[in-house]
Design a protein around this motif. Sequence first.
Motif, PDB file in Angstrom:
ATOM      1  N   ASN A 109       6.398  37.673  17.539  1.00 10.08           N
ATOM      2  CA  ASN A 109       7.249  37.529  16.351  1.00 10.08           C
ATOM      3  C   ASN A 109       7.803  36.116  16.151  1.00 10.08           C
ATOM      4  OD1 ASN A 109       6.820  40.261  16.436  1.00 10.08           O
ATOM      5  ND2 ASN A 109       8.968  40.860  16.331  1.00 10.08           N
ATOM      6  N   LEU A 110       8.079  35.435  17.252  1.00 10.13           N
ATOM      7  CA  LEU A 110       8.684  34.103  17.129  1.00 10.13           C
ATOM      8  C   LEU A 110       7.683  32.994  17.465  1.00 10.13           C
ATOM      9  CD1 LEU A 110      10.999  32.160  16.708  1.00 10.13           C
ATOM     10  CD2 LEU A 110      11.858  32.735  19.000  1.00 10.13           C
ATOM     11  N   LYS A 111       7.137  33.040  18.679  1.00 11.73           N
ATOM     12  CA  LYS A 111       6.202  31.976  19.065  1.00 11.73           C
ATOM     13  C   LYS A 111       4.982  31.980  18.150  1.00 11.73           C
ATOM     14  CE  LYS A 111       3.315  31.786  22.671  1.00 11.73           C
ATOM     15  NZ  LYS A 111       2.804  31.732  24.055  1.00 11.73           N
ATOM     16  N   GLY A 112       4.542  33.188  17.742  1.00 11.72           N
ATOM     17  CA  GLY A 112       3.358  33.286  16.884  1.00 11.72           C
ATOM     18  C   GLY A 112       3.539  32.563  15.559  1.00 11.72           C
ATOM     19  N   VAL A 152      16.481  39.501  18.309  1.00 16.35           N
ATOM     20  CA  VAL A 152      16.508  38.100  18.759  1.00 16.35           C
ATOM     21  C   VAL A 152      15.293  37.346  18.216  1.00 16.35           C
ATOM     22  CG1 VAL A 152      16.267  36.643  20.819  1.00 16.35           C
ATOM     23  CG2 VAL A 152      17.918  38.517  20.824  1.00 16.35           C
ATOM     24  N   SER A 153      14.129  38.004  18.232  1.00 12.93           N
ATOM     25  CA  SER A 153      12.918  37.324  17.729  1.00 12.93           C
ATOM     26  C   SER A 153      13.078  36.973  16.253  1.00 12.93           C
ATOM     27  CB  SER A 153      11.677  38.202  17.941  1.00 12.93           C
ATOM     28  OG  SER A 153      11.624  39.294  17.029  1.00 12.93           O
ATOM     29  N   LYS A 154      13.692  37.868  15.493  1.00 13.91           N
ATOM     30  CA  LYS A 154      13.830  37.620  14.051  1.00 13.91           C
ATOM     31  C   LYS A 154      14.933  36.599  13.766  1.00 13.91           C
ATOM     32  CE  LYS A 154      10.526  40.361  12.668  1.00 13.91           C
ATOM     33  NZ  LYS A 154       9.320  39.817  12.011  1.00 13.91           N
ATOM     34  N   ALA A 155      15.980  36.590  14.583  1.00 10.85           N
ATOM     35  CA  ALA A 155      17.019  35.548  14.445  1.00 10.85           C
ATOM     36  C   ALA A 155      16.390  34.190  14.751  1.00 10.85           C
ATOM     37  CB  ALA A 155      18.179  35.832  15.394  1.00 10.85           C
ATOM     38  N   GLY A 156      15.537  34.150  15.771  1.00  9.67           N
ATOM     39  CA  GLY A 156      14.837  32.911  16.103  1.00  9.67           C
ATOM     40  C   GLY A 156      13.924  32.464  14.971  1.00  9.67           C
ATOM     41  N   LEU A 157      13.271  33.433  14.329  1.00 14.87           N
ATOM     42  CA  LEU A 157      12.362  33.110  13.221  1.00 14.87           C
ATOM     43  C   LEU A 157      13.147  32.509  12.049  1.00 14.87           C
ATOM     44  CD1 LEU A 157       9.504  33.196  12.076  1.00 14.87           C
ATOM     45  CD2 LEU A 157       9.853  35.607  11.514  1.00 14.87           C
ATOM     46  N   ILE A 158      14.352  33.000  11.845  1.00 10.91           N
ATOM     47  CA  ILE A 158      15.192  32.435  10.786  1.00 10.91           C
ATOM     48  C   ILE A 158      15.540  30.978  11.126  1.00 10.91           C
ATOM     49  CG2 ILE A 158      17.531  32.558   9.806  1.00 10.91           C
ATOM     50  CD1 ILE A 158      17.126  35.682   9.795  1.00 10.91           C
ATOM     51  N   MET A 159      15.840  30.693  12.382  1.00 15.58           N
ATOM     52  CA  MET A 159      16.158  29.312  12.761  1.00 15.58           C
ATOM     53  C   MET A 159      14.919  28.428  12.755  1.00 15.58           C
ATOM     54  SD  MET A 159      18.497  27.210  13.142  1.00 15.58           S
ATOM     55  CE  MET A 159      19.942  28.258  13.194  1.00 15.58           C
ATOM     56  N   LEU A 160      13.753  29.014  13.073  1.00 13.72           N
ATOM     57  CA  LEU A 160      12.500  28.259  12.950  1.00 13.72           C
ATOM     58  C   LEU A 160      12.304  27.842  11.482  1.00 13.72           C
ATOM     59  CD1 LEU A 160       9.683  27.375  14.235  1.00 13.72           C
ATOM     60  CD2 LEU A 160       8.832  29.573  13.398  1.00 13.72           C
ATOM     61  N   THR A 161      12.578  28.786  10.582  1.00 18.50           N
ATOM     62  CA  THR A 161      12.459  28.524   9.141  1.00 18.50           C
ATOM     63  C   THR A 161      13.354  27.352   8.737  1.00 18.50           C
ATOM     64  OG1 THR A 161      12.104  30.892   8.779  1.00 18.50           O
ATOM     65  CG2 THR A 161      12.781  29.580   6.854  1.00 18.50           C
ATOM     66  N   SER A 163      14.772  25.042  10.653  1.00 17.98           N
ATOM     67  CA  SER A 163      14.407  23.785  11.333  1.00 17.98           C
ATOM     68  C   SER A 163      13.241  23.118  10.615  1.00 17.98           C
ATOM     69  CB  SER A 163      14.012  24.058  12.790  1.00 17.98           C
ATOM     70  OG  SER A 163      15.081  24.640  13.489  1.00 17.98           O
ATOM     71  N   MET A 164      12.204  23.900  10.307  1.00 19.64           N
ATOM     72  CA  MET A 164      11.016  23.308   9.681  1.00 19.64           C
ATOM     73  C   MET A 164      11.324  22.873   8.247  1.00 19.64           C
ATOM     74  SD  MET A 164       7.757  25.423  11.300  1.00 19.64           S
ATOM     75  CE  MET A 164       7.982  26.907  10.347  1.00 19.64           C
ATOM     76  N   ALA A 165      12.200  23.638   7.562  1.00 20.58           N
ATOM     77  CA  ALA A 165      12.564  23.280   6.186  1.00 20.58           C
ATOM     78  C   ALA A 165      13.232  21.907   6.154  1.00 20.58           C
ATOM     79  CB  ALA A 165      13.507  24.339   5.603  1.00 20.58           C
ATOM     80  N   VAL A 166      14.120  21.659   7.123  1.00 20.96           N
ATOM     81  CA  VAL A 166      14.843  20.388   7.176  1.00 20.96           C
ATOM     82  C   VAL A 166      13.881  19.250   7.548  1.00 20.96           C
ATOM     83  CG1 VAL A 166      16.606  19.142   8.502  1.00 20.96           C
ATOM     84  CG2 VAL A 166      17.075  21.458   7.671  1.00 20.96           C
ATOM     85  N   GLU A 167      12.970  19.535   8.467  1.00 21.23           N
ATOM     86  CA  GLU A 167      12.072  18.474   8.948  1.00 21.23           C
ATOM     87  C   GLU A 167      11.010  18.072   7.925  1.00 21.23           C
ATOM     88  OE1 GLU A 167      12.279  19.998  13.585  1.00 21.23           O
ATOM     89  OE2 GLU A 167      10.462  20.311  12.423  1.00 21.23           O
ATOM     90  N   GLY A 238      14.393  26.456   3.092  1.00 21.42           N
ATOM     91  CA  GLY A 238      15.299  26.833   4.190  1.00 21.42           C
ATOM     92  C   GLY A 238      16.140  28.058   3.869  1.00 21.42           C
ATOM     93  N   ALA A 239      15.743  28.781   2.807  1.00 18.29           N
ATOM     94  CA  ALA A 239      16.528  29.958   2.403  1.00 18.29           C
ATOM     95  C   ALA A 239      16.071  31.213   3.152  1.00 18.29           C
ATOM     96  CB  ALA A 239      16.382  30.190   0.900  1.00 18.29           C
ATOM     97  N   VAL A 240      16.985  32.146   3.279  1.00 16.92           N
ATOM     98  CA  VAL A 240      16.660  33.459   3.840  1.00 16.92           C
ATOM     99  C   VAL A 240      16.975  34.476   2.739  1.00 16.92           C
ATOM    100  CG1 VAL A 240      17.105  35.123   5.677  1.00 16.92           C
ATOM    101  CG2 VAL A 240      17.361  32.671   6.134  1.00 16.92           C
ATOM    102  N   VAL A 241      15.927  35.043   2.168  1.00 17.80           N
ATOM    103  CA  VAL A 241      16.112  35.964   1.046  1.00 17.80           C
ATOM    104  C   VAL A 241      16.147  37.395   1.588  1.00 17.80           C
ATOM    105  CG1 VAL A 241      15.208  36.729  -1.174  1.00 17.80           C
ATOM    106  CG2 VAL A 241      14.868  34.363  -0.445  1.00 17.80           C
TER     107      VAL A 241
END
Length: 250
Positions: A109-112, A152-161, A163-167, A238-241
């Motif tokens: 869910n997260l690393k993938g 936790v995997s989905k919370a991490g995925l939100i932060m991945l989103t 992080s990548m949006a900002v970068e 970087g939005a979470v809908v």
Amino acid sequence: MSMVTGAGSGIGRAIALLFASEGSKVVVTDVNDKGGEETANMIRGNGGDALFVHADVSRASDCENAVREAVKRYGQLDILVNNAGIDLPRAKPSADFSEDEFDKVISVNLKGAWLMSKYAIPEMLRRSKGIIVNIASVAGIRPLPLAMPYSVSKAGLIMLTKSMAVEYGNRGIRVNAIAPGWVSTPMAVRAASAYGTTYEEFTKQFLQRIPLGRFADPTEIAKVVLFLASDDSSYMNGAVVVVDGAISIA
Ligand code: NAD
């Protein structure tokens, strides 16, 4: 051209079919070859253009190969939807999960989602243009009872989103996430058995908590993905809908 991971079933299949009906060429990826081929055949049967590529998103070599095959066939990669995900076989308190159970959910869910993005982003940067949509969950915002590794995997995925949006925002790539509530898919059926109940009892119990009074149809998630993958959402990054019938605030 778009790539949808875990498109052999449920929400991923609905996204792939909708994208294809809007004229996109679709690379369908899944670890389940039968389901993936079925989705690709459904698209071709409707007159669309699709390629199935076997890819376990938790394996870097599979992700690298999927992106390579997509670019080989269609020349570019415009849209990536990180949808592939797994649930837990049994609901239980945090201390009762095994190390393997925790690692497995996080690695898919997260690393993938990170791995597939890792190989898709250089292709997008080549053209200074790209869109990534991650299928998270309201479980990543508010814990799903007795499902800590999934939440936790989905919370991490939100932060991945984020992080990548900002970068990558200033380099032409937008990255957003969708947080669905309950959706009628095979995963929701499995969730019922994880809670030791029948799907009928499970839906009855949760329906009382969903202000809209029903689970979502996968197409209702797919339509929001389509919006995030189109220029209609050009200022969203970087939005979470949240698409949950209001269960997370009820
Ligand atoms: P599903 O089980 O119907 O489909 C998931 C697909 O992912 C399957 O085709 C499966 O083979 C594939 N998959 C599993 N592991 C994989 C791997 N390692 N590599 C590649 N593909 C893999 O489930 P769904 O409900 O359609 O779920 C899709 C996404 O939506 C998941 O990320 C899930 O967490 C999320 N989600 C679902 C719900 C829900 O209620 N159904 C709610 C919120 C979020």
